[in-house]
Design a protein around this motif. Structure first.
Motif, mmCIF file in Angstrom:
data_model
loop_
_atom_site.group_PDB
_atom_site.id
_atom_site.type_symbol
_atom_site.label_atom_id
_atom_site.label_comp_id
_atom_site.label_asym_id
_atom_site.label_seq_id
_atom_site.Cartn_x
_atom_site.Cartn_y
_atom_site.Cartn_z
ATOM 1 N N TRP A 48 0.800 -1.221 0.000
ATOM 2 C CA TRP A 48 0.000 0.000 0.000
ATOM 3 C C TRP A 48 0.836 1.277 0.000
ATOM 4 C CZ3 TRP A 48 -4.792 -0.040 -1.404
ATOM 5 C CH2 TRP A 48 -5.535 -1.211 -1.255
ATOM 6 N N GLY A 49 2.115 1.182 0.355
ATOM 7 C CA GLY A 49 2.959 2.376 0.453
ATOM 8 C C GLY A 49 2.982 3.244 -0.797
ATOM 9 N N PRO A 50 3.163 2.657 -1.993
ATOM 10 C CA PRO A 50 3.158 3.508 -3.188
ATOM 11 C C PRO A 50 1.854 4.288 -3.370
ATOM 12 C CG PRO A 50 4.151 1.390 -3.678
ATOM 13 C CD PRO A 50 3.553 1.272 -2.303
ATOM 14 N N SER A 51 0.712 3.675 -3.021
ATOM 15 C CA SER A 51 -0.564 4.382 -3.125
ATOM 16 C C SER A 51 -0.652 5.506 -2.100
ATOM 17 C CB SER A 51 -1.729 3.407 -2.918
ATOM 18 O OG SER A 51 -1.775 2.464 -3.962
ATOM 19 N N MET A 52 -0.099 5.282 -0.892
ATOM 20 C CA MET A 52 -0.080 6.338 0.122
ATOM 21 C C MET A 52 0.736 7.532 -0.366
ATOM 22 S SD MET A 52 0.598 4.238 3.644
ATOM 23 C CE MET A 52 -0.391 2.847 4.147
ATOM 24 N N ALA A 53 1.885 7.242 -0.970
ATOM 25 C CA ALA A 53 2.723 8.323 -1.502
ATOM 26 C C ALA A 53 2.026 9.012 -2.673
ATOM 27 C CB ALA A 53 4.078 7.768 -1.924
ATOM 28 N N GLY A 54 1.420 8.237 -3.557
ATOM 29 C CA GLY A 54 0.739 8.813 -4.716
ATOM 30 C C GLY A 54 -0.377 9.752 -4.312
ATOM 31 N N ALA A 55 -1.097 9.402 -3.240
ATOM 32 C CA ALA A 55 -2.205 10.255 -2.795
ATOM 33 C C ALA A 55 -1.716 11.638 -2.404
ATOM 34 C CB ALA A 55 -2.939 9.594 -1.628
ATOM 35 N N GLY A 56 -0.537 11.730 -1.825
ATOM 36 C CA GLY A 56 0.018 13.039 -1.464
ATOM 37 C C GLY A 56 0.343 13.887 -2.679
ATOM 38 N N ARG A 57 0.667 13.221 -3.791
ATOM 39 C CA ARG A 57 0.970 13.931 -5.042
ATOM 40 C C ARG A 57 -0.269 14.108 -5.909
ATOM 41 N NH1 ARG A 57 4.844 9.829 -4.963
ATOM 42 N NH2 ARG A 57 3.744 8.820 -6.699
ATOM 43 N N LYS A 58 -1.443 13.616 -5.420
ATOM 44 C CA LYS A 58 -2.698 13.641 -6.187
ATOM 45 C C LYS A 58 -2.594 12.779 -7.437
ATOM 46 C CE LYS A 58 -4.398 17.128 -3.577
ATOM 47 N NZ LYS A 58 -3.367 17.407 -2.614
ATOM 48 N N GLU A 59 -1.845 11.674 -7.325
ATOM 49 C CA GLU A 59 -1.690 10.734 -8.430
ATOM 50 C C GLU A 59 -2.200 9.373 -7.985
ATOM 51 O OE1 GLU A 59 2.463 10.585 -9.302
ATOM 52 O OE2 GLU A 59 2.583 12.694 -9.867
ATOM 53 N N VAL A 60 -2.935 8.709 -8.851
ATOM 54 C CA VAL A 60 -3.390 7.355 -8.556
ATOM 55 C C VAL A 60 -2.298 6.388 -9.006
ATOM 56 C CG1 VAL A 60 -5.100 5.581 -9.035
ATOM 57 C CG2 VAL A 60 -5.814 7.967 -8.766
ATOM 58 N N VAL A 61 -1.808 5.596 -8.067
ATOM 59 C CA VAL A 61 -0.764 4.616 -8.368
ATOM 60 C C VAL A 61 -1.431 3.251 -8.530
ATOM 61 C CG1 VAL A 61 1.302 3.474 -7.476
ATOM 62 C CG2 VAL A 61 0.947 5.935 -7.070
ATOM 63 N N PRO A 62 -1.279 2.624 -9.693
ATOM 64 C CA PRO A 62 -1.913 1.313 -9.878
ATOM 65 C C PRO A 62 -1.361 0.294 -8.872
ATOM 66 C CG PRO A 62 -1.093 2.184 -11.970
ATOM 67 C CD PRO A 62 -0.558 3.068 -10.884
ATOM 68 N N ARG A 63 -2.270 -0.487 -8.302
ATOM 69 C CA ARG A 63 -1.852 -1.561 -7.409
ATOM 70 C C ARG A 63 -1.356 -2.740 -8.240
ATOM 71 N NH1 ARG A 63 -7.056 -2.342 -3.890
ATOM 72 N NH2 ARG A 63 -7.919 -0.557 -4.935
ATOM 73 N N PRO A 64 -0.555 -3.626 -7.617
ATOM 74 C CA PRO A 64 -0.177 -4.846 -8.354
ATOM 75 C C PRO A 64 -1.428 -5.582 -8.818
ATOM 76 C CG PRO A 64 1.111 -4.631 -6.334
ATOM 77 C CD PRO A 64 0.064 -3.542 -6.295
ATOM 78 N N ALA A 65 -1.302 -6.308 -9.910
ATOM 79 C CA ALA A 65 -2.455 -7.011 -10.480
ATOM 80 C C ALA A 65 -3.012 -8.050 -9.512
ATOM 81 C CB ALA A 65 -2.061 -7.671 -11.796
ATOM 82 N N ALA A 66 -2.152 -8.671 -8.733
ATOM 83 C CA ALA A 66 -2.589 -9.699 -7.780
ATOM 84 C C ALA A 66 -3.083 -9.041 -6.495
ATOM 85 C CB ALA A 66 -1.442 -10.648 -7.478
ATOM 86 N N ALA A 67 -3.866 -9.791 -5.725
ATOM 87 C CA ALA A 67 -4.332 -9.320 -4.418
ATOM 88 C C ALA A 67 -3.158 -9.284 -3.446
ATOM 89 C CB ALA A 67 -5.418 -10.246 -3.892
ATOM 90 N N GLU A 68 -3.294 -8.460 -2.416
ATOM 91 C CA GLU A 68 -2.227 -8.345 -1.427
ATOM 92 C C GLU A 68 -1.832 -9.706 -0.862
ATOM 93 O OE1 GLU A 68 -1.502 -6.434 3.025
ATOM 94 O OE2 GLU A 68 -3.153 -5.679 1.801
ATOM 95 N N SER A 69 -2.815 -10.548 -0.576
ATOM 96 C CA SER A 69 -2.529 -11.850 0.033
ATOM 97 C C SER A 69 -1.810 -12.806 -0.929
ATOM 98 C CB SER A 69 -3.820 -12.505 0.522
ATOM 99 O OG SER A 69 -4.729 -12.649 -0.555
ATOM 100 N N ASP A 70 -1.811 -12.480 -2.224
ATOM 101 C CA ASP A 70 -1.151 -13.338 -3.218
ATOM 102 C C ASP A 70 0.216 -12.823 -3.638
ATOM 103 O OD1 ASP A 70 -3.378 -15.000 -3.260
ATOM 104 O OD2 ASP A 70 -4.356 -13.841 -4.852
ATOM 105 N N VAL A 71 0.661 -11.733 -3.020
ATOM 106 C CA VAL A 71 1.932 -11.107 -3.387
ATOM 107 C C VAL A 71 2.858 -11.134 -2.182
ATOM 108 C CG1 VAL A 71 3.014 -8.931 -4.080
ATOM 109 C CG2 VAL A 71 0.809 -9.565 -5.037
#
Length: 194
Positions: A48-71
């Motif tokens: 989730w860290g990249p998405s947290m950082a992206g939110a501060g820049r007002k940018e949507v950061v795509p999550r990995p294609a797999a679910a968190e539990s599968d990565v």
């Protein structure tokens, strides 16, 4: 706090310090966040860290294609990767403009100040989880704790409905601010390492 950006910076720095002292033999240890051991909690922050950082820049950061539990993002240099992610969270939320307007984390838009508070709270609680699990101490500025003690109660009910917080743990009204925040998130501030 002089500005909410100070909160993100203080929290990212604290989690960096805790991360630096986690040893490989602690990765399978339990944490107060019952669904995660240390490795899975580090994976959660890396996911989730990249998405947290992206939110501060007002940018949507795509999550990995797999679910968190599968990565498993801890197979490589997890420490270096997490330290870099925390640096990006810190720098993206440092400008006052990061806390203005609307932003999102690949979900609905919301006021940046609310999402920023949620991210700081996430880092505080998971920073404490990691510290408690690895025999470290979480030292936070009193101003940050005062701010979160004032804002967490309003968000707790919704967070519980979303499955982000567990059932509230009763904590004395005159307990330290961090203990009261932890209780609201469903954590026992006296959690023992089993």
């Amino acid at each position: 706090m002089s500005h909410l950006s100070d909160a993100a910076g203080a929290m990212a720095a604290t989690v960096r310090d805790i991360t630096a002292d986690i040893t490989a033999d602690q990765l399978a240890d339990p944490t107060p966040c019952t669904e995660f051991d240390v490795r899975k909690l580090l994976n959660h922050l890396l996911f989730w860290g990249p998405s947290m950082a992206g939110a501060g820049r007002k940018e949507v950061v795509p999550r990995p294609a797999a679910a968190e539990s599968d990565v498993d993002l801890t197979t490589g240099d997890w420490r270096g990767d997490l330290l870099a992610v925390l640096d990006r969270i810190d720098s993206s939320w440092a400008p006052a403009s990061a806390w203005e307007g609307m932003t999102s984390m690949a979900g609905p838009e919301m006021p940046a100040s609310i999402l920023g508070d949620m991210i700081v709270g996430e880092l505080v609680v998971h920073g404490w989880d990691l510290a408690a699990a690895t025999g470290q101490r979480l030292d936070l500025p009193a101003s940050l704790l005062t701010h979160l003690a004032a804002t967490t109660p309003a968000a707790a009910e919704q967070a519980r409905a979303m499955g982000l917080f567990g059932p509230e743990v009763t904590v004395s009204a005159d307990a330290p601010a961090l203990d009261r925040i932890l209780g609201l998130t469903g954590r026992d501030p006296a959690w023992p390492k089993m």
